[in-house]
Motif scaffolding. Structure first.
Motif, mmCIF file in Angstrom:
data_model
loop_
_atom_site.group_PDB
_atom_site.id
_atom_site.type_symbol
_atom_site.label_atom_id
_atom_site.label_comp_id
_atom_site.label_asym_id
_atom_site.label_seq_id
_atom_site.Cartn_x
_atom_site.Cartn_y
_atom_site.Cartn_z
ATOM 1 N N ASP A 13 13.705 10.572 31.557
ATOM 2 C CA ASP A 13 14.667 11.270 30.777
ATOM 3 C C ASP A 13 15.695 10.351 30.270
ATOM 4 O O ASP A 13 16.517 9.946 31.469
ATOM 5 C CB ASP A 13 14.965 12.384 31.880
ATOM 6 N N ARG A 14 15.967 10.038 29.001
ATOM 7 C CA ARG A 14 16.906 9.317 28.625
ATOM 8 C C ARG A 14 18.112 10.121 28.025
ATOM 9 O O ARG A 14 19.162 9.546 27.431
ATOM 10 C CB ARG A 14 16.436 8.365 27.610
ATOM 11 N N GLY A 15 18.324 11.371 28.240
ATOM 12 C CA GLY A 15 19.099 12.165 27.667
ATOM 13 C C GLY A 15 19.068 12.441 26.027
ATOM 14 O O GLY A 15 18.120 11.987 25.610
ATOM 15 N N GLY A 16 20.184 13.023 25.651
ATOM 16 C CA GLY A 16 20.280 13.175 24.270
ATOM 17 C C GLY A 16 19.694 14.382 23.746
ATOM 18 O O GLY A 16 19.028 14.311 22.693
ATOM 19 N N LEU A 21 17.875 7.886 32.743
ATOM 20 C CA LEU A 21 18.483 6.558 32.373
ATOM 21 C C LEU A 21 19.244 6.857 31.215
ATOM 22 O O LEU A 21 18.931 7.451 30.215
ATOM 23 C CB LEU A 21 17.444 5.629 31.831
ATOM 24 N N ALA A 22 20.407 6.165 30.959
ATOM 25 C CA ALA A 22 21.273 6.309 29.677
ATOM 26 C C ALA A 22 21.004 5.096 29.039
ATOM 27 O O ALA A 22 21.257 3.991 29.505
ATOM 28 C CB ALA A 22 22.713 6.395 30.013
ATOM 29 N N LEU A 23 20.404 5.237 27.636
ATOM 30 C CA LEU A 23 19.900 3.983 26.937
ATOM 31 C C LEU A 23 20.782 4.229 25.508
ATOM 32 O O LEU A 23 21.079 5.186 25.003
ATOM 33 C CB LEU A 23 18.511 4.100 26.614
ATOM 34 N N PRO A 24 20.959 3.103 25.073
ATOM 35 C CA PRO A 24 21.524 3.056 23.708
ATOM 36 C C PRO A 24 21.004 3.702 22.737
ATOM 37 O O PRO A 24 19.505 3.598 22.525
ATOM 38 C CB PRO A 24 21.737 1.559 23.297
ATOM 39 N N LYS A 25 21.365 4.506 21.741
ATOM 40 C CA LYS A 25 20.834 5.400 20.823
ATOM 41 C C LYS A 25 19.791 4.795 20.061
ATOM 42 O O LYS A 25 18.773 5.195 19.769
ATOM 43 C CB LYS A 25 21.737 6.327 19.865
ATOM 44 N N VAL A 26 20.251 3.315 19.670
ATOM 45 C CA VAL A 26 19.449 2.901 18.433
ATOM 46 C C VAL A 26 18.037 2.117 19.138
ATOM 47 O O VAL A 26 17.464 1.487 18.298
ATOM 48 C CB VAL A 26 20.369 1.683 17.818
ATOM 49 N N LYS A 27 18.177 1.951 20.248
ATOM 50 C CA LYS A 27 16.986 1.577 21.094
ATOM 51 C C LYS A 27 15.936 2.678 21.279
ATOM 52 O O LYS A 27 16.046 3.584 21.783
ATOM 53 C CB LYS A 27 17.295 0.881 22.273
ATOM 54 N N SER A 28 14.647 2.203 21.307
ATOM 55 C CA SER A 28 13.598 2.947 21.432
ATOM 56 C C SER A 28 12.935 2.706 22.597
ATOM 57 O O SER A 28 12.438 1.312 23.171
ATOM 58 C CB SER A 28 12.483 3.147 20.367
ATOM 59 N N LEU A 29 12.404 3.324 23.819
ATOM 60 C CA LEU A 29 12.088 3.032 25.107
ATOM 61 C C LEU A 29 10.461 3.277 24.824
ATOM 62 O O LEU A 29 10.168 4.452 24.435
ATOM 63 C CB LEU A 29 12.541 3.844 26.290
ATOM 64 N N VAL A 30 9.673 2.198 25.081
ATOM 65 C CA VAL A 30 8.206 2.385 24.776
ATOM 66 C C VAL A 30 7.667 2.326 26.123
ATOM 67 O O VAL A 30 7.469 1.293 26.765
ATOM 68 C CB VAL A 30 7.814 1.285 23.911
ATOM 69 N N GLY A 39 -4.739 -0.957 33.193
ATOM 70 C CA GLY A 39 -4.434 0.488 33.336
ATOM 71 C C GLY A 39 -3.229 0.237 34.107
ATOM 72 O O GLY A 39 -2.643 1.594 34.484
ATOM 73 N N ARG A 40 -2.290 -0.849 34.243
ATOM 74 C CA ARG A 40 -1.020 -0.547 34.901
ATOM 75 C C ARG A 40 0.078 -0.039 33.686
ATOM 76 O O ARG A 40 0.109 -0.718 32.664
ATOM 77 C CB ARG A 40 -0.746 -1.772 35.538
ATOM 78 N N PHE A 41 1.096 0.534 34.183
ATOM 79 C CA PHE A 41 2.060 0.974 33.225
ATOM 80 C C PHE A 41 3.162 0.285 33.382
ATOM 81 O O PHE A 41 3.440 -0.486 34.284
ATOM 82 C CB PHE A 41 2.487 2.425 33.484
ATOM 83 N N TYR A 42 3.850 -0.116 32.164
ATOM 84 C CA TYR A 42 5.150 -0.787 32.015
ATOM 85 C C TYR A 42 5.853 -0.133 30.759
ATOM 86 O O TYR A 42 5.438 0.342 29.799
ATOM 87 C CB TYR A 42 4.975 -2.466 32.136
ATOM 88 N N LEU A 43 7.368 -0.620 30.952
ATOM 89 C CA LEU A 43 8.042 -0.174 29.822
ATOM 90 C C LEU A 43 8.538 -1.180 29.316
ATOM 91 O O LEU A 43 8.760 -2.433 29.515
ATOM 92 C CB LEU A 43 9.322 0.608 30.540
ATOM 93 N N SER A 44 8.859 -1.136 27.843
ATOM 94 C CA SER A 44 9.708 -1.986 26.932
ATOM 95 C C SER A 44 10.514 -1.404 26.020
ATOM 96 O O SER A 44 10.349 -0.095 25.724
ATOM 97 C CB SER A 44 8.533 -2.652 26.148
ATOM 98 N N MET A 45 11.358 -2.261 25.450
ATOM 99 C CA MET A 45 12.465 -1.594 24.428
ATOM 100 C C MET A 45 12.358 -2.137 23.233
ATOM 101 O O MET A 45 12.002 -3.260 22.999
ATOM 102 C CB MET A 45 13.907 -1.998 25.142
ATOM 103 N N GLU A 46 12.704 -1.480 22.125
ATOM 104 C CA GLU A 46 12.232 -1.855 20.788
ATOM 105 C C GLU A 46 13.480 -1.378 19.928
ATOM 106 O O GLU A 46 14.199 -0.238 20.396
ATOM 107 C CB GLU A 46 11.200 -1.299 20.126
ATOM 108 N N ASP A 47 13.764 -1.841 18.936
ATOM 109 C CA ASP A 47 14.848 -1.142 17.992
ATOM 110 C C ASP A 47 14.144 -0.086 17.241
ATOM 111 O O ASP A 47 12.766 -0.169 16.879
ATOM 112 C CB ASP A 47 15.240 -2.274 16.987
#
Lengths: 190, 323
Positions: A137-140, A154-163, A170-178
């Motif tokens: 849950d990144r708020g907003g 998690l609080a994340l910068p608005k211009v970033k997209s959490l992927v 089959g393992r899960f992972y997170l990454s960040m994109e513009d």
């Protein structure tokens, strides 16, 4: 936030399973899992494996059915971005009427996807209840929607997209994109 | 002024559907893939999706048609659009109003999309060139020229039963000369990579130089049907059954009518298609039309999903920024 500072998605997933299990076993409540394409569907598939297995063995599993939702038909930005080629469709093969449904998605932000998913579910019938499980849950929020089960907030910068991703094992992972369209001031897709 | 496809906007997205000719394979496949996702909508408790809520679609039929108009109407209603049917053959045009005046009047009523059928080739193109940006036009059949949604539902049907296009032998049988369906089918089949498209017809019912479209011509139905995977029958219109084109319907049936015995020359798993309405005993024998290789009724069902896909793609295209 650099990628190495992002939380480990597998740990968040384990946390999510623990919370869902604790709450529902306490109330002996069984439910159908419905994942939102694409990330939510991966999570729902894994949750179904983990929660349909009885624990302890003499009890019945918590998850009774597994379904998938595409929210394309109910998006609120169709007039602005149109219909991209749809590759995935909804697949709900159990009766929704009277069912307790646990809706699953990867990232919760504006809440617009969840609004669309609830509308899509109602096209199949009138559920007894819908709850929401979210990995991050990144708020907003832009709509009055909240999750009953959350892996992390998690609080994340608005211009970033959490992927949210799944590797070949089959393992899960997170990454960040513009965020796409962030420069031109467009909103992200729901 | 650059010369560009009037069906595509500045972003090369589909904004009008006028003909399958010149449409890239990617767009044809986009329509087929989108239609696939609409297939399940009719099996839900609520057989409607809200994509076109608040949009008005005008069915402009300058030429009578029940089936095509009805399937467009059902498709639009499943997308939650408001549908207005205008049977113009018996209204304004008979009072002398021009085509563009009719369209101007309807645009002033805030139409978002026109579905046009007209006996004149090019009518839908004319309207598409004339309407304001943001209004979309679908050709539902113009003269002998094109009938793109029929061809697309045929492609959907072929892909449903045969999975791939690149390994198929397809035969179109009947009155190719007067058929807008055949033209649209040929363009779609060749664009989608069907390696062998055959046309089978008497010389009087074939356009001159039809080979230039990339088809193989057969006058003898028996050799033309050898080892074919897909048979696409065409309707023989009543007015062609006498006079210069053909001696009689009986004679036509004898040579070109699809009987079980002729069908046996095709591959054993061949499918038989027909755009309807059929003339039983003229172009097709009842035993074939109702037989296990016939996919004529599924074609009608798929036609709704394909028309939903076309309408949803057009309504979602941002044509306001076209060149």
């Amino acid at each position: 936030m650099p990628a190495q500072l992002l939380p480990d998605a597998e740990t968040l997933y384990a946390e999510l399973v623990k919370k869902i299990r604790a709450d529902n076993e306490k109330h002996a409540k069984r439910f159908a899992l419905v994942g939102i394409h694409t990330g939510g569907a991966w999570l729902a598939e894994r949750l179904y494996q983990d929660l349909s297995t009885p624990q302890p063995p003499e009890s019945r599993g918590l998850a009774t059915h597994l379904g998938m939702l595409s929210v394309s038909f109910h998006r609120d930005d169709f007039d602005r971005i149109g219909l991209h080629t749809l590759k995935k469709s909804s697949d709900i093969s159990f009766p929704v009427d009277g069912a307790h449904i646990l809706l699953v998605d990867d990232v919760l932000q504006s809440g617009r996807t969840i609004r669309a998913a609830i509308n899509e579910l109602y096209d199949y019938g009138r559920p007894a209840s819908i709850s929401l499980a979210i990995l991050v849950d990144r708020g907003g929020r832009e709509l009055p929607i909240c999750a009953q089960y959350t892996g992390i907030t998690l609080a994340l910068p608005k211009v970033k997209s959490l992927v949210f991703n799944r590797d070949s094992q089959g393992r899960f992972y997170l990454s960040m994109e513009d965020k796409r369209g962030a420069a031109s001031g467009q909103d992200e897709p729901v | 002024m650059i010369n560009r496809n009037p069906q595509l906007d500045a972003n090369r997205a589909l904004t009008h559907l006028l003909t399958t000719e010149g449409l890239p394979a990617a767009i044809l496949l986009q329509i087929l893939d989108t239609a696939e996702t609409f297939m399940g909508v009719t099996e839900r408790e609520v057989k409607k999706v809200p994509l076109l809520r608040g949009k008005s679609i005008f069915n402009l039929f300058f030429e009578p048609s029940t089936r095509t108009r009805t399937t467009f109407e059902i498709a639009a209603k499943r997308l939650s659009a408001d549908v207005i049917n205008l049977n113009i053959a018996v209204s304004a045009q008979s009072k002398g109003e021009t085509l563009l005046d009719t369209v101007n009047n309807l645009s002033a009523m805030h139409a978002d999309m026109f579905v046009v059928r007209h006996s004149q080739s090019g009518a839908a193109h004319l309207i598409a060139r004339h309407v304001q940006p943001g209004i979309h036009v679908i050709n539902a059949g113009d003269g002998r020229h094109a009938h793109p949604t029929q061809a697309l539902l045929d492609m959907f049907t072929i892909r449903h039963y045969k999975k791939e296009f690149h390994n198929l032998r397809v035969a179109i049988i009947g009155d190719i000369l007067h058929s807008r369906v055949a033209r649209s089918q040929i363009h779609a089949l060749t664009t989608l990579g069907v390696p062998e498209v055959r046309v089978i017809a008497p010389k009087t019912l074939l356009p001159r130089q039809v080979e230039r479209l990339g088809v193989r011509v057969y006058h003898d139905v028996r050799s033309g049907l050898q080892d074919v995977d897909v048979l696409m029958m065409l309707r023989l219109q009543k007015e062609r059954m006498q006079g210069a084109y053909l001696p009689s319907p009986e004679e036509y049936f004898k040579y070109y009518g699809l009987t079980p015995e002729k069908l046996a020359l095709a591959r054993p798993d061949a499918i038989v298609m027909h755009p309807g309405p059929m003339n039983r005993g003229v172009e097709i024998d009842s035993e074939v039309a109702d037989g296990h290789q016939s996919v004529i009724l599924p074609q009608v069902t798929y036609g709704i999903a394909v028309r939903m896909a076309v309408m949803a793609i057009l309504a979602g295209s941002q044509s306001g920024d076209s060149l």
